[in-house]
Design a protein around this motif. Structure first.
Motif, PDB file in Angstrom:
ATOM      1  N   MET A 138       0.842  -1.160   0.000  1.00 11.59           N
ATOM      2  CA  MET A 138       0.000   0.000   0.000  1.00 11.59           C
ATOM      3  C   MET A 138       0.896   1.234   0.000  1.00 11.59           C
ATOM      4  N   GLY A 139       0.441   2.275  -0.586  1.00 13.64           N
ATOM      5  CA  GLY A 139       1.225   3.490  -0.658  1.00 13.64           C
ATOM      6  C   GLY A 139       0.992   4.404   0.520  1.00 13.64           C
ATOM      7  N   ASP A 169     -11.906   0.477  10.982  1.00 13.61           N
ATOM      8  CA  ASP A 169     -13.328   0.224  11.193  1.00 13.61           C
ATOM      9  C   ASP A 169     -14.273   1.181  10.496  1.00 13.61           C
ATOM     10  N   THR A 170     -13.856   2.378  10.172  1.00 13.55           N
ATOM     11  CA  THR A 170     -14.803   3.361   9.668  1.00 13.55           C
ATOM     12  C   THR A 170     -14.292   4.076   8.426  1.00 13.55           C
ATOM     13  N   PRO A 171     -15.184   4.343   7.475  1.00 12.55           N
ATOM     14  CA  PRO A 171     -14.782   5.090   6.282  1.00 12.55           C
ATOM     15  C   PRO A 171     -14.406   6.542   6.592  1.00 12.55           C
ATOM     16  N   SER A 189     -10.388   3.396   1.776  1.00 12.78           N
ATOM     17  CA  SER A 189     -11.387   2.607   1.070  1.00 12.78           C
ATOM     18  C   SER A 189     -11.650   1.316   1.854  1.00 12.78           C
ATOM     19  N   THR A 190     -12.679   0.613   1.487  1.00 19.29           N
ATOM     20  CA  THR A 190     -12.998  -0.660   2.138  1.00 19.29           C
ATOM     21  C   THR A 190     -11.828  -1.625   2.022  1.00 19.29           C
ATOM     22  N   GLU A 191     -11.218  -1.716   0.842  1.00 12.92           N
ATOM     23  CA  GLU A 191     -10.081  -2.632   0.653  1.00 12.92           C
ATOM     24  C   GLU A 191      -8.874  -2.188   1.470  1.00 12.92           C
TER      25      GLU A 191
END
Length: 114
Positions: free
Chosen positions: A1-2, A47-49, A54-56
């Motif tokens: 991940m960046g 846990d939260t947006p 993002s979800t991923e």
């Protein structure tokens, strides 16, 4: 991940390593080596947006946090938090001396427990 851009008013989480890279680090780290594996507020970021992930990205961060917890349970690392600001922390893994045993390689143990 960046890495994510940090803004003074609303700092975004900083995910600088993935689960597999973390496990590889644990496998090769010498005693007392330190890795900052996340900057943010881990419980919120996974846990939260509202954290801006993002979800991923949240799922990947949860897998990373789970791998860190498994490594601690196996006596391979210490987990430490360092406060950076209000509601913002650096999450550190500190390598412990490797146990001398006939157990499988560290990275295999961490990934197989998933």
């Amino acid at each position: 991940m960046g890495r994510f851009t940090h803004h003074a008013r609303n700092p975004q989480p900083d995910i600088s390593i993935c689960e597999i890279s973390f496990c590889a680090w644990v496998a090769q780290a010498a005693a007392n080596d330190v890795l900052v594996y996340h900057r943010g507020f881990l419980a919120v970021d996974t846990d939260t947006p509202l954290a801006g992930l993002s979800t991923e990205q949240r799922r990947a961060l949860r897998r990373l946090a789970d791998a860190a917890f498994r490594a601690t349970e196996q006596g391979l690392i210490h987990l430490v938090q360092q406060r950076l600001a209000k509601d913002r922390f650096a999450y550190l893994a500190i390598a412990r001396p490797k146990p001398l045993s006939g157990r499988p390689a560290t990275h295999v143990q961490l990934l197989s427990a998933a």
